[in-house]
Design an enzyme around this catalytic site. Structure first.
Site, PDB file in Angstrom:
ATOM      1  N   ASP A   2      40.254 -19.436  33.911  1.00 61.46           N
ATOM      2  CA  ASP A   2      40.907 -19.268  35.124  1.00 61.46           C
ATOM      3  C   ASP A   2      40.037 -19.827  36.253  1.00 61.46           C
ATOM      4  O   ASP A   2      38.929 -19.255  36.969  1.00 61.46           O
ATOM      5  CB  ASP A   2      41.041 -17.492  35.469  1.00 61.46           C
ATOM      6  CG  ASP A   2      42.159 -17.560  36.724  1.00 61.46           C
ATOM      7  OD1 ASP A   2      42.769 -18.413  37.117  1.00 61.46           O
ATOM      8  OD2 ASP A   2      42.374 -16.438  36.854  1.00 61.46           O
ATOM      9  N   GLN A   5      40.814 -24.982  42.139  1.00 61.97           N
ATOM     10  CA  GLN A   5      40.543 -26.372  42.407  1.00 61.97           C
ATOM     11  C   GLN A   5      40.021 -25.895  44.085  1.00 61.97           C
ATOM     12  O   GLN A   5      40.808 -25.402  44.670  1.00 61.97           O
ATOM     13  CB  GLN A   5      41.645 -27.163  42.503  1.00 61.97           C
ATOM     14  CG  GLN A   5      41.035 -28.628  42.835  1.00 61.97           C
ATOM     15  CD  GLN A   5      42.267 -29.742  42.475  1.00 61.97           C
ATOM     16  OE1 GLN A   5      43.176 -29.420  41.651  1.00 61.97           O
ATOM     17  NE2 GLN A   5      42.308 -30.634  43.359  1.00 61.97           N
ATOM     18  N   CYS A  11      41.367 -32.448  40.264  1.00 62.38           N
ATOM     19  CA  CYS A  11      42.066 -31.735  39.058  1.00 62.38           C
ATOM     20  C   CYS A  11      41.776 -32.352  37.805  1.00 62.38           C
ATOM     21  O   CYS A  11      42.170 -31.885  36.835  1.00 62.38           O
ATOM     22  CB  CYS A  11      43.534 -31.649  39.428  1.00 62.38           C
ATOM     23  SG  CYS A  11      44.643 -33.054  39.449  1.00 62.38           S
ATOM     24  N   GLU A  81      31.514 -15.037  39.223  1.00 61.87           N
ATOM     25  CA  GLU A  81      31.621 -16.109  38.266  1.00 61.87           C
ATOM     26  C   GLU A  81      31.368 -17.337  38.860  1.00 61.87           C
ATOM     27  O   GLU A  81      32.318 -17.885  39.691  1.00 61.87           O
ATOM     28  CB  GLU A  81      32.806 -15.821  37.429  1.00 61.87           C
ATOM     29  CG  GLU A  81      32.891 -16.827  36.277  1.00 61.87           C
ATOM     30  CD  GLU A  81      34.221 -16.552  35.365  1.00 61.87           C
ATOM     31  OE1 GLU A  81      35.127 -17.457  35.670  1.00 61.87           O
ATOM     32  OE2 GLU A  81      34.577 -15.589  34.652  1.00 61.87           O
ATOM     33  N   HIS A 165      49.159 -35.284  38.543  1.00 60.70           N
ATOM     34  CA  HIS A 165      48.275 -34.268  38.317  1.00 60.70           C
ATOM     35  C   HIS A 165      47.937 -34.096  36.867  1.00 60.70           C
ATOM     36  O   HIS A 165      48.861 -34.425  36.186  1.00 60.70           O
ATOM     37  CB  HIS A 165      49.050 -32.944  38.918  1.00 60.70           C
ATOM     38  CG  HIS A 165      48.242 -31.638  38.640  1.00 60.70           C
ATOM     39  ND1 HIS A 165      47.220 -31.325  39.457  1.00 60.70           N
ATOM     40  CD2 HIS A 165      48.626 -30.544  37.869  1.00 60.70           C
ATOM     41  CE1 HIS A 165      46.884 -30.070  38.976  1.00 60.70           C
ATOM     42  NE2 HIS A 165      47.708 -29.775  38.116  1.00 60.70           N
ATOM     43  N   GLU A 195      54.404 -23.841  37.242  1.00 60.40           N
ATOM     44  CA  GLU A 195      54.881 -24.012  35.844  1.00 60.40           C
ATOM     45  C   GLU A 195      56.217 -24.988  35.679  1.00 60.40           C
ATOM     46  O   GLU A 195      56.817 -25.060  36.765  1.00 60.40           O
ATOM     47  CB  GLU A 195      54.812 -22.710  35.304  1.00 60.40           C
ATOM     48  CG  GLU A 195      53.316 -22.007  34.908  1.00 60.40           C
ATOM     49  CD  GLU A 195      53.716 -20.865  33.759  1.00 60.40           C
ATOM     50  OE1 GLU A 195      54.731 -20.752  33.439  1.00 60.40           O
ATOM     51  OE2 GLU A 195      52.726 -20.059  33.727  1.00 60.40           O
ATOM     52  N   GLU A 228      50.223 -21.640  31.683  1.00 58.35           N
ATOM     53  CA  GLU A 228      50.562 -22.051  30.418  1.00 58.35           C
ATOM     54  C   GLU A 228      52.290 -21.941  30.306  1.00 58.35           C
ATOM     55  O   GLU A 228      52.526 -20.996  30.461  1.00 58.35           O
ATOM     56  CB  GLU A 228      49.638 -21.428  29.591  1.00 58.35           C
ATOM     57  CG  GLU A 228      49.967 -21.657  28.085  1.00 58.35           C
ATOM     58  CD  GLU A 228      48.937 -21.109  27.158  1.00 58.35           C
ATOM     59  OE1 GLU A 228      47.959 -21.393  26.606  1.00 58.35           O
ATOM     60  OE2 GLU A 228      49.370 -19.997  26.638  1.00 58.35           O
ATOM     61  N   ASP A 489      10.120 -39.765  28.930  1.00 58.64           N
ATOM     62  CA  ASP A 489      10.138 -38.681  28.411  1.00 58.64           C
ATOM     63  C   ASP A 489      10.760 -37.519  29.165  1.00 58.64           C
ATOM     64  O   ASP A 489      10.567 -37.479  30.377  1.00 58.64           O
ATOM     65  CB  ASP A 489       8.545 -38.011  28.483  1.00 58.64           C
ATOM     66  CG  ASP A 489       8.245 -36.708  28.433  1.00 58.64           C
ATOM     67  OD1 ASP A 489       9.145 -35.920  27.707  1.00 58.64           O
ATOM     68  OD2 ASP A 489       7.224 -36.212  28.716  1.00 58.64           O
ATOM     69  N   LYS A 495       4.849 -37.410  25.882  1.00 58.60           N
ATOM     70  CA  LYS A 495       5.189 -37.966  24.522  1.00 58.60           C
ATOM     71  C   LYS A 495       6.426 -38.165  24.297  1.00 58.60           C
ATOM     72  O   LYS A 495       7.381 -37.337  24.857  1.00 58.60           O
ATOM     73  CB  LYS A 495       4.435 -37.074  23.449  1.00 58.60           C
ATOM     74  CG  LYS A 495       4.746 -35.753  23.286  1.00 58.60           C
ATOM     75  CD  LYS A 495       3.765 -34.860  22.513  1.00 58.60           C
ATOM     76  CE  LYS A 495       4.095 -33.554  22.609  1.00 58.60           C
ATOM     77  NZ  LYS A 495       3.074 -32.588  21.701  1.00 58.60           N
ATOM     78  N   GLU A 500      14.224 -40.170  21.988  1.00 60.65           N
ATOM     79  CA  GLU A 500      13.703 -40.954  23.345  1.00 60.65           C
ATOM     80  C   GLU A 500      12.957 -42.183  22.920  1.00 60.65           C
ATOM     81  O   GLU A 500      13.208 -43.092  23.630  1.00 60.65           O
ATOM     82  CB  GLU A 500      12.604 -40.027  23.987  1.00 60.65           C
ATOM     83  CG  GLU A 500      13.139 -38.517  24.361  1.00 60.65           C
ATOM     84  CD  GLU A 500      12.036 -37.660  24.499  1.00 60.65           C
ATOM     85  OE1 GLU A 500      12.406 -36.650  25.422  1.00 60.65           O
ATOM     86  OE2 GLU A 500      10.774 -37.592  24.184  1.00 60.65           O
ATOM     87  N   ASP A 519      13.015 -67.728  29.413  1.00 63.76           N
ATOM     88  CA  ASP A 519      12.053 -68.469  29.163  1.00 63.76           C
ATOM     89  C   ASP A 519      12.292 -69.595  28.504  1.00 63.76           C
ATOM     90  O   ASP A 519      12.313 -69.953  27.410  1.00 63.76           O
ATOM     91  CB  ASP A 519      11.038 -67.537  28.233  1.00 63.76           C
ATOM     92  CG  ASP A 519       9.829 -68.292  27.799  1.00 63.76           C
ATOM     93  OD1 ASP A 519       9.531 -68.922  28.604  1.00 63.76           O
ATOM     94  OD2 ASP A 519       9.415 -67.726  26.941  1.00 63.76           O
TER      95      ASP A 519
END
Length: 605
Positions: A2, A5, A11, A81, A165, A195, A228, A489, A495, A500, A519
């Site tokens: 949930d 935007q 979106c 949240e 969208h 919806e 949904e 690194d 190191k 890497e 060259d």
């Protein structure tokens, strides 16, 4: 999920996050667990995104833009949240700022969050048996988004579908009704509301009265406006214009999961001016593009396929094109290989026609070619539309079955698909093969699998000694290797581990191609006038002042640049450009210095 935007038109990002949230292992790969505001809270959060073949870590602080005490951008209705807001901030940092997220493509976000291969399909091009095709995609774990691009931005049509969208397609079912089965799809609007209002809608769909409660429970249908909804496949075709499909290349580490993703072979390459050529396959210079040898040995186990063919996808991605401000038009051609050779000569290409090709050159970040061919050997040629264009690319081949790594010259019974680099790359005469490079790393790394600067110096010295640049290793100094380690690194350990080092080695191979091209007299040195075009070939644009600094800081006394010095220069520039974009948090020059000033300052060091 949930999520609301904010003031950005992103979106497309919400749609990708919504698809990701349906598979907890995928979400946990992007949003690592054990991060909270509780124990040992430091104000820093870590996220991971896939970029050009590897996962990159992005760290952000907990400061989020607000206006009148409310979050400006992506947020959750739950007051405490913040994971989605922090995820959006991390992705904005990766892309160059919040402004970079204003309008975009869901399939690109899905690739960045899964490492998959994204395919864009028009509704008109989809198979006649669409339910079977969608079921096949979902069984392989594909993440699917869909959109209608025909009307004004985020305004609704008469049946509630919003124009331009991004929606997520999360399921396909044959629904049992009292009048017979109906093929339906489940769609999710990441906004959580607005919806579908046509047949089978949650509130205005009397059709649900023909479906038993048990069947509705099997579908997990919820009769509320939560974003949904279900709709018939026929209505889906009529109300959506395109579909964006992200094919997974890694199995889901999820209990009970039956997902069988594609098997992926990946290779990095480079288009170098005066080597790579554009134009159509019949053009006289097309053969100078990189070539890859592709083997299909085992057909699909599909009894409905009378041709006994092999399914696959080839994806060609141009790297760092937005960073460079250049959009190359790229394309793919696949040819039947000659029985006696793994490389197509100019004569071959003048008479052969491709068995498959992209319809046209495209400036998208990635183009994907879906195909089915009989078992056999093929040549893949990635190309640009115009001659003498430069750029790095990543090519991936997805096959229905596994990919054994046995040499193509002696295919074993388990060899399904292989992709081999062809000798159109100059570095092949200068550097060890990938297998030899892995052996060198194991030889020179310590017992814990790490390579320190002194060990890297020994490794690179031995690597250079065996090719056409032998002798250049005398110009390689420990300070070069210290810088390579510091700049590559990612863990602050001074190191390099194998991933890497492999990333460093990929850069060295591409830059070696450029060095050998420029060259001209094969002196193992670049003359100063060749520095600017060589940097341009690497995708790095600098002004005259930076070139003067290069002359003062990175050249030999005779104003030439040695091969190790060239690698050091490119590593420095590449890293400084990447750091500038990481620090420019909002994409508006907020670090108080311009990009040009940043290069001027850092090149002194």
């Amino acid at each position: 999920m949930d999520v609301r935007q904010g003031k950005l038109n992103d979106c497309w990002l919400l749609s990708a996050i919504a698809s990701l949230s349906l598979h907890r292992p995928l979400l946990e790969k992007v949003v690592p667990l054990e991060q909270s505001f509780d124990d040992k809270y430091s104000g820093c959060f870590c996220f991971r995104f896939w970029q050009y073949g590897q996962w990159e870590e992005v760290r952000v602080d907990d400061l989020l833009p607000t206006l009148e005490g409310r979050l400006v951008y992506l947020n959750s209705p739950e007051k405490h949240e913040f994971w989605s807001s922090l995820l959006e901030k991390a992705y904005a940092k990766l892309k160059g700022g919040y402004r970079a997220l204003d309008m975009g493509f869901p399939h690109e976000a899905m690739v960045d969050m899964t490492g998959g291969v994204a395919e864009v399909m028009s509704m008109a091009s989809l198979p006649r048996d669409l339910p079977a095709f969608l079921s096949y995609l979902l069984e392989k774990g594909a993440l699917i988004n869909c959109a209608n691009c025909q009307g004004p931005l985020e305004q609704r049509n008469e049946l509630g579908i919003m124009f331009r969208h991004a929606y997520s397609l999360t399921g396909v079912e044959k629904v049992r009704t009292m009048y017979g089965p109906v093929d339906m799809v489940r769609i999710l609007n990441p906004w959580g509301n607005t919806e579908w209002e046509g047949p089978w809608s949650d509130f205005k769909g009397p059709e649900w009265n023909t479906v038993s409660k048990e069947e509705q429970q099997r579908l997990d249908r919820v009769n509320r406006e939560d974003g949904e909804f279900w709709m018939a496949v026929s209505d889906f075709r009529q109300n959506f214009e395109l579909m964006e499909v992200c094919h997974l290349t890694e199995a889901l580490n999820e209990s009970g999961s039956t997902v069988q993703p594609w098997c992926c072979t990946m290779h990095h390459g480079n288009w170098v001016p005066r080597i790579s050529a554009g134009g159509s396959p019949s053009g006289g210079l097309f053969w100078q593009n990189p070539q890859f040898y592709f083997t299909l040995l085992e057909e699909d186990q599909n009894p409905a396929d009378p041709q006994k063919s092999c399914s696959f996808l080839v994806a060609l991605m141009q790297k760092h094109h937005r960073r460079r401000g250049v959009n190359l038009a790229i394309g793919l051609h696949i040819y039947q290989a000659r029985s006696d050779s793994k490389y197509l000569s100019p004569t071959d290409l003048s008479v052969l026609r491709p068995v498959l090709a992209t319809p046209a050159y495209s400036s998208r970040r990635e183009v994907v070619l879906r195909g089915r061919l009989a078992p056999g050997h093929y040549i893949i040629i990635p190309s640009v539309s115009e001659p003498n264009q430069e750029g790095a690319f990543l090519i991936r081949v997805l096959t229905e079955k596994g990919n054994a790594a046995a040499p193509a010259e002696k295919p074993g019974p388990q060899d399904i698909a292989s992709i081999k680099e062809q000798p159109s790359f100059p570095h092949l005469t200068a550097l060890p093969s990938p297998k030899s490079t892995r052996r060198l790393f194991k030889k020179h790394c310590n017992k814990n699998g790490f390579c320190k600067p002194a060990e890297l110096h020994d490794l690179l010295t031995e690597a250079i000694q065996g090719g056409v640049l032998a002798g250049s290793e005398k110009k390689l100094v420990l300070e070069h290797c210290k810088s390579f380690v510091v700049l590559m690194d990612s863990q602050g350990l001074a190191k390099l581990n194998w991933p890497e080092f492999k990333n460093l080695w990929d850069k060295i191979r591409r830059w070696t191609d450029i060095f050998l091209v420029f060259d001209k007299n094969q002196s193992q040195r670049l003359e100063y006038p060749e520095v600017s075009p060589a940097l341009k070939a690497a995708g790095i644009m600098v002004d005259d002042f930076v070139l003067q600094l290069v002359g003062l800081r990175y050249t030999e006394p005779d104003l030439t640049i040695s091969y190790p010095g060239f690698l050091f220069l490119l590593m420095k520039l590449d890293s400084m450009i990447h750091k500038f974009q990481a620090y420019d948090m909002v994409g508006m020059g907020s670090i108080t210095v311009s990009y040009r000033q940043w290069l001027h300052m850092t090149m002194y060091n």
